[in-house]
Structures are given as structure tokens and as C-alpha cells.
Design an enzyme around this catalytic site. Structure first.
Site, PDB file in Angstrom:
ATOM      1  N   LYS A   1       0.849  -1.198   0.000  1.00 34.69           N
ATOM      2  CA  LYS A   1       0.000   0.000   0.000  1.00 34.69           C
ATOM      3  C   LYS A   1       0.878   1.239   0.000  1.00 34.69           C
ATOM      4  O   LYS A   1       1.736   1.414   0.878  1.00 34.69           O
ATOM      5  CB  LYS A   1      -0.848   0.016   1.275  1.00 34.69           C
ATOM      6  CG  LYS A   1      -2.305  -0.245   1.032  1.00 34.69           C
ATOM      7  CD  LYS A   1      -3.030   0.003   2.332  1.00 34.69           C
ATOM      8  CE  LYS A   1      -4.486  -0.229   2.200  1.00 34.69           C
ATOM      9  NZ  LYS A   1      -5.167   0.012   3.472  1.00 34.69           N
TER      10      LYS A   1
HETATM   11  C1  E4P Z   1      -8.369   0.942   3.262  1.00 37.82           C
HETATM   12  O1  E4P Z   1      -7.619   0.122   2.767  1.00 37.82           O
HETATM   13  C2  E4P Z   1      -8.265   1.464   4.631  1.00 37.82           C
HETATM   14  O2  E4P Z   1      -7.610   0.530   5.444  1.00 37.82           O
HETATM   15  C3  E4P Z   1      -9.593   1.700   5.293  1.00 37.82           C
HETATM   16  O3  E4P Z   1     -10.676   1.331   4.460  1.00 37.82           O
HETATM   17  C4  E4P Z   1      -9.739   3.015   5.971  1.00 37.82           C
HETATM   18  O4  E4P Z   1     -11.023   3.100   6.509  1.00 37.82           O
HETATM   19  P1  E4P Z   1     -11.421   4.179   7.629  1.00 37.82           P
HETATM   20  O5  E4P Z   1     -11.762   5.444   6.935  1.00 37.82           O
HETATM   21  O6  E4P Z   1     -12.637   3.562   8.291  1.00 37.82           O
HETATM   22  O7  E4P Z   1     -10.255   4.294   8.553  1.00 37.82           O
END
Ligand code: E4P
Length: 218
Positions: free
Chosen positions: A84
Site C-alpha cells: 500500500k
Molecule cells: C483501506 O484500505 C483502509 O484501510 C480503510 O478502508 C480506511 O477506513 P477508515 O476510513 O474507516 O479508517
């Protein structure tokens, strides 16, 4: 449609895997921190062993050369690791370099069509637009998903769209209607997707009538 689980919690992943609802996992530094384990590589390895599918682990550096170096280490953890990388200028340089090495990248923290277009051009395997966080600031998160799918379709990009920052079942349903490749879903939302009060009510009625029948037969 693929369901990724948005958590680093091994127990939750195992439970949802047993339901047949886990095609992959996405983590981020906040989700990893929640687990309170400092052996983060070991945790990622354990998650990969359970999932046997794409598991996103996020870089924790900001400069392109540092991200690239960290990504090269992270991919050694398992064949299932996806890196990521945030959709920043430095991130774009890293995505481009990693993609040319054949490393699968999930471009994260995406909030605009322009970011999605650039990370696809750079060769990201996945793009993660954060719908819930857009909704939080009175922008329509699902509209961004629709626009990204249109743009990718216009040019035939094979970058898969992961609907991220999912907060409730409707986000998942709307993602499916739009044809998003993946939704990455928190464990509690997965459980809500199967729940319906009329199913519970109907079942209670069937069980009560069945009990009555058994009583009358005695
Ligand atoms: C995506 O890969 C992230 O880990 C995640 O969806 C973030 O979500 P949040 O906005 O609930 O922290």
C-alpha cells in the site's frame, strides 16, 4: 465481486474466512497499531497464511526511495503481500518503480479522479478510494467510485477498484451495483450484510409453529 476484510485482527479474519467471505485483507498502520503487536512482519505473515490471497501492508515512510526500499522488504514476507502506497507525488514515483519491478501496489488514500487516473497510469494493481471519509466531509464517496470506474473503462486500465473506508452495508450494495471489483469491509459490516429483521421475525414464527405441531402430535 471480491470481499477484502479491512482489519489486522487474526481472529476476525479466521472467522470471516470460515464464512467464505474473505478474498483478501487490507491493513494500514492504524489497523496494525490496534492489534498492539510490535512484530508487525510476523503478524502480516500470519494473516497471509490464513488468507492465501492478497494482503495489503502499508509503507510507513514518505520519500519515494524509502517507500521503494520498504516495499522490497515487505514483499519478502509472503507471495501474497500487496504494497500500500499513498497517492502522493512521492508515492507516484514509488508506484511507478515498484510496478516496473512487478510488485503489486495498492494506491491508498485516494480522494479524487485525478489521483486514481495517475496511479493507474503508474501501474498500480489496485486503487483504494476512501468513500466513508469523503461522506464525512459532505462529499459523495460513491460518486467518486462511479467516476473512477467510468474513467478506467474509457481507457481500459486494469487497475482494480477497491471501495475502501466502508462504513455500512449500503456502501457495499452500491459498490456491487456500480460493478466495483472489490470492497474492503470491516468485520462488523460483513456481519450486518446478512442480517435482516424480517428474516429473524419469520424464523421465530416458523420455529414457534413447528414447536406447536410437535406438542400436538404427542
Ligand atoms: C483501506 O484500505 C483502509 O484501510 C480503510 O478502508 C480506511 O477506513 P477508515 O476510513 O474507516 O479508517
Amino acid at each position: 465481486m471480491k470481499f477484502f476484510i479491512d482489519t489486522a485482527n487474526l481472529e476476525a479474519i479466521k472467522e470471516i474466512k470460515a464464512m467464505g467471505m474473505c478474498d483478501g485483507v487490507t491493513t494500514n498502520p492504524s489497523l496494525m497499531a490496534k492489534e498492539g503487536r510490535t512484530d508487525t512482519d510476523a503478524l502480516l505473515r500470519e494473516i497471509c497464511d490464513v488468507v492465501q490471497g492478497p494482503v495489503s501492508g502499508e509503507v510507513t515512510t514518505l520519500k519515494a526511495d524509502e517507500m521503494i526500499a520498504q516495499a522490497r522488504q515487505l514483499v519478502k514476507i509472503s507471495e501474497y503481500i500487496v504494497i500500500k502506497i499513498p497517492a502522493t507525488y512521492e508515492g507516484l514515483l514509488a508506484i511507478s518503480a515498484l510496478a516496473s519491478e512487478g510488485i503489486a501496489v495498492n494506491a491508498t488514500l485516494v480522494f479524487s479522479v485525478s489521483q486514481a487516473l495517475l496511479v493507474a497510469k503508474a501501474g498500480a494493481a489496485y486503487v483504494s478510494p476512501f468513500v466513508g471519509r469523503l461522506d464525512d466531509v459532505s462529499e459523495d464517496g460513491m460518486n467518486l467510485i462511479e467516476e473512477i470506474i467510468t474513467v478506467y473503462g474509457n481507457y481500459g486500465y486494469d487497475t482494480e477498484v477497491i471501495v475502501a473506508s466502508v462504513r455500512h452495508p449500503l456502501h457495499v450494495v452500491e459498490s456491487a451495483l456500480l460493478g466495483a471489483d472489490v470492497a474492503t469491509i470491516p468485520p462488523q459490516v460483513i456481519k450486518k450484510l446478512i442480517a435482516h429483521p424480517l428474516t429473524d421475525k419469520g424464523l421465530a414464527g416458523f420455529m414457534a409453529d413447528w414447536e406447536k405441531l410437535q406438542g400436538g402430535a404427542r
